[in-house]
Design a protein around this motif. Structure first.
Motif, mmCIF file in Angstrom:
data_model
loop_
_atom_site.group_PDB
_atom_site.id
_atom_site.type_symbol
_atom_site.label_atom_id
_atom_site.label_comp_id
_atom_site.label_asym_id
_atom_site.label_seq_id
_atom_site.Cartn_x
_atom_site.Cartn_y
_atom_site.Cartn_z
ATOM 1 N N GLN A 18 2.284 9.371 5.496
ATOM 2 C CA GLN A 18 2.939 10.651 6.330
ATOM 3 C C GLN A 18 3.981 10.653 6.895
ATOM 4 O O GLN A 18 4.247 9.782 7.635
ATOM 5 C CB GLN A 18 1.392 10.628 7.852
ATOM 6 N N GLY A 19 4.301 11.357 5.799
ATOM 7 C CA GLY A 19 5.934 11.783 6.755
ATOM 8 C C GLY A 19 7.280 10.939 6.146
ATOM 9 O O GLY A 19 7.059 10.078 5.232
ATOM 10 N N ASP A 20 7.835 10.126 7.185
ATOM 11 C CA ASP A 20 8.277 8.813 7.414
ATOM 12 C C ASP A 20 8.060 7.941 7.924
ATOM 13 O O ASP A 20 8.541 6.489 7.588
ATOM 14 C CB ASP A 20 9.898 9.609 8.195
ATOM 15 N N THR A 67 2.189 19.579 7.140
ATOM 16 C CA THR A 67 2.848 18.167 7.198
ATOM 17 C C THR A 67 3.354 18.077 5.787
ATOM 18 O O THR A 67 2.258 18.026 5.177
ATOM 19 C CB THR A 67 1.710 17.512 7.630
ATOM 20 N N GLU A 68 4.085 16.799 5.926
ATOM 21 C CA GLU A 68 4.664 16.052 4.019
ATOM 22 C C GLU A 68 3.581 14.849 3.962
ATOM 23 O O GLU A 68 3.084 14.002 5.326
ATOM 24 C CB GLU A 68 6.307 15.120 4.489
ATOM 25 N N ARG A 105 3.823 11.212 1.431
ATOM 26 C CA ARG A 105 4.227 11.197 -0.065
ATOM 27 C C ARG A 105 3.532 9.878 -0.727
ATOM 28 O O ARG A 105 2.939 8.996 0.265
ATOM 29 C CB ARG A 105 5.705 10.461 1.161
ATOM 30 N N SER A 116 6.482 12.908 -2.728
ATOM 31 C CA SER A 116 7.220 14.876 -1.117
ATOM 32 C C SER A 116 6.058 15.625 -1.825
ATOM 33 O O SER A 116 6.743 16.185 -3.191
ATOM 34 C CB SER A 116 7.946 14.066 -1.031
ATOM 35 N N ILE A 158 4.059 18.975 0.515
ATOM 36 C CA ILE A 158 4.555 19.354 1.678
ATOM 37 C C ILE A 158 3.029 20.186 1.555
ATOM 38 O O ILE A 158 2.335 21.103 0.871
ATOM 39 C CB ILE A 158 5.554 20.626 1.976
#
Length: 712
Positions: free
Chosen positions: A305-307, A331-332, A334, A349, A351
């Motif tokens: 989830q994101g970073d 939301t991102e 990966r 990645s 979105i």
């Protein structure tokens, strides 16, 4: 407003009642339950909600107990693979006690059966493993009956293993036959092709069956207590009627997605293969499709989830993997992916965004016949997003589509409701209103109350020209409301199977936590039958469905299918007729119907479809198969020869050309996928004999110059 108030008052009464009781969490079989308190809360709430709000007032008694008993056993073991008569004897002590247990929030029956089922699942792996480790005796004269309603439970474990042996033997034999046919086809093309021996084919077939069984049991072992408890809950609520169901939160999410035609996520369809999550398909126009790196066949190994740190999803059940991949718009996510093409590992990645499932939505096609333009509007469901009033729904889309078609000077419409299983009652009423002046569309009735007439209140008639409604045996619920309204008003000609599905009930989806607000965990939802609906002429569509003005043979003509064939389906009845005014839109309605029936009766295509339907019914009734390989091949060859005469049953081709409306053609440059889908659809329309006959009917209909008013 009155209807909503009555329902809300009843809901409040149940909330107060449920909150006055403290559910005991003690249970003897804690090893079988992840959360015994939660299970008992759900049971307690459901029995109170059903007894007070379900359309049918049903006593929780021995009859209900027996129905739940049979339903739960069948749901777990419909093919008689797990339980023996000895198990059933032990279970049967509860056969007429389940009602008492429900009243006391006691889960003893469930825990006994569920616990035994888990044991049987473990045993099954050794059964199929041992049986598939050695060749079967295909010279032995024996048969298997696949109608398991006729097959008794095995007397003991030895007989149970023999049931397994026969089922696995049939699967192996079927694969041997498939490979034999493939080899013969290859040999015809290549005389040097080397034929494999029966021994080799048999060994390969067993290996394939073993792999399929192992894949199946990987999926079975992924199921958790909540999944099996949901099966039990559905046996309980389904005893009231077939359309009342319990939905755990995951199922509810899928239900919302289906009825709204949208989801929030990356726009990829996933499937489980062994321990891996594979990308099966990308949704055109979705975030993954637009991003461009993710492709069908790729394997998703990790999700971040994101970073955040990535989570390994290898071996995770598909539902749980999807839960991590989906997410809110903007939301991102990966994805660590193993690429299909070269086996490399890549981090992609994406979105997330709102993904529209285009196959859910209204679409239209224009065709010219004898110098006049007609259109087919395909309405796959009566979709709506109850959480977002500004989002598209089927009524808004239909109104917009009709306006676009009017601009292209279309003179007649076919509304294609084939395979439309229904959806929103609200949109069914609004869509009906597009074709009639203001007036009653449907009547709905709560338990013990007088029917309420639901009206189209908009005096505007969006479409005042000719209408044909195309239906089949899968057209249900809201589809039947619309078709019935068009028939009762004499606004359109109903064309299709002999009768539609016959679902004349209305369900409401209610969160169980609403009745037990102090419990913080998500208890799921109940989709409950709260009303029956009736035509404006007073008759119910329940079981009977809508009889077509013009019936056409289909492959389902003689099959048992529909509400009338469902166990526990509510009965047909009628209410007083509503006050409505028929449009009597056509000068020559009876002549057109007669002409069409004559065409169908003399059509070689429809005659062949009718023969095919009879043949399918005969094959459906014949559920016994020989397990002697010579006899099996002989019977298969005989069926193959019979099937040959039906090879051309749907080989129909009209000389009609179907095109997209102008507004859609302008989208094709930017959306090649949409263009490809429409080309394929138009090709199918040109080969659809039912569409062709609908166009014949539409072209013959003559509108009255002055509408004749018939008051009812």
């Amino acid at each position: 407003m009155k209807t909503k108030f009555k329902l809300s008052t009843a809901l409040l009464a149940i909330v107060l009642l449920v909150n006055s009781i403290t559910v005991q969490a003690s249970i003897n079989h804690t090893n079988l339950n992840n959360d015994p308190e939660k299970d008992k809360v759900i049971i307690y709430v459901l029995k109170n909600v059903l007894s007070r709000l379900h359309f049918v007032q049903k006593d929780i008694n021995d009859d209900l107990s027996e129905q739940i008993f049979d339903s739960f056993i069948d749901a777990l073991d419909s093919s008689k693979r797990y339980f023996t008569k000895q198990d059933l004897k032990e279970f049967s002590k509860y056969k007429y006690q389940i009602d008492n247990q429900l009243l006391e929030d006691d889960l003893s029956f469930y825990n006994l059966v569920y616990g035994r089922f888990l044991e049987k699942i473990k045993n099954a792996k050794s059964y199929y493993g041992n049986l598939l480790a050695q060749p079967f005796d295909f010279k032995k004269n024996e048969t298997i009956d696949l109608d398991y309603t006729k097959v008794p439970f095995a007397k003991n474990d030895n007989e149970l293993i023999d049931y397994w042996r026969k089922q696995l033997k049939l699967q192996t034999l079927s694969r041997i036959q498939e490979q034999t046919d493939l080899q013969e086809a290859k040999l015809e093309k290549d005389k040097n092709y080397k034929i494999k021996s029966f021994t080799t084919l048999e060994k390969e077939a067993r290996a394939e069956v073993l792999k399929n069984m192992e894949d199946l049991y990987i999926r079975i072992e992924e199921l958790e207590h909540d999944d099996w408890f949901s099966t039990f809950l559905n046996s309980v609520v389904g005893a009231f009627d077939p359309h009342t169901t319990y939905m755990d939160p995951r199922i509810k999410e899928r239900f919302d997605q289906t009825i709204s035609g949208k989801l929030e996520g990356i726009g990829a369809r996933l499937q489980k293969k062994g321990i891996y999550t594979h990308v099966f398909e990308l949704v055109a126009g979705g975030p993954a499709s637009k991003q461009g790196d993710l492709e069908p066949g790729d394997i998703i190994l990790k999700v971040a989830q994101g970073d955040e740190e990535p989570l390994d999803i290898v071996g995770m059940r598909l539902d749980d993997a999807i839960k991590f991949i989906k997410g809110k718009k903007g939301t991102e996510v990966r994805l660590t992916v193993k690429k299909k093409l070269d086996g490399s590992t890549k981090i992609i990645s994406i979105i997330r965004d709102v993904v529209q499932l285009d196959e859910t939505f209204v679409k239209s096609s224009i065709v010219e016949k004898e110098g006049k333009k007609y259109a087919i509007i395909d309405l796959p469901s009566f979709y709506i997003d109850f959480s977002d009033n500004n989002y598209r729904d089927s009524a808004k889309d239909m109104e917009k589509e009709i306006e676009r078609l009017k601009a292209e000077e279309v003179t007649g419409l076919i509304i294609d409701l084939r395979n439309n299983g229904g959806g929103s009652l609200k949109t069914a009423i609004e869509i009906s209103g597009l074709f009639i002046d203001e007036g009653p569309v449907v009547q709905v009735k709560y338990r013990g109350e007088s029917p309420i007439v639901k009206k189209d209140i908009d005096p505007k008639v969006q479409w005042d020209k000719s209408v044909v409604v195309l239906v089949n045996e899968f057209s249900a619920s809201a589809s039947e409301i619309f078709a019935a309204a068009m028939q009762d008003y004499k606004r359109g000609v109903i064309l299709g199977g002999n009768q539609t599905y016959g679902k004349g009930t209305v369900q409401n989806v209610l969160p169980i936590n609403q009745f037990y607000p102090k419990y913080k965990k998500d208890l799921g939802y109940i989709k409950m039958t709260i009303q029956k609906f009736y035509r404006v002429n007073g008759g119910s569509t329940q079981k009977e469905g809508v009889y077509s003005d013009i019936a056409m043979p289909s492959r389902l003509s003689y099959m048992k299918y529909g509400e009338r064939d469902m166990t526990g389906a509510l009965a047909w009845d009628k209410v007083p007729q509503a006050k409505y005014t028929q449009t009597n839109s056509y000068d020559n309605f009876n002549d057109v119907v007669y002409n069409s029936k004559q065409r169908i009766a003399t059509s070689k295509n429809f005659k062949l479809v009718n023969e095919y339907a009879k043949w399918l019914k005969e094959n459906q009734d014949n559920t016994s198969y020989s397990l002697n390989y010579k006899q099996f091949f002989k019977e298969s060859d005989a069926k193959e020869k019979e099937a040959e005469k039906f090879k051309s049953v749907f080989d129909y081709k009209s000389n009609l050309t179907f095109t997209s409306p102008k507004y859609e053609q302008s989208l094709f440059k930017e959306n090649e996928d949409l263009k490809d889908k429409r080309v394929a659809w138009h090709k199918n329309l040109s080969k659809d004999m039912y569409i062709s006959e609908a166009l014949n009917v539409l072209s013959e209909l003559k509108l009255r110059e002055k509408t004749e008013i018939v008051k009812n």
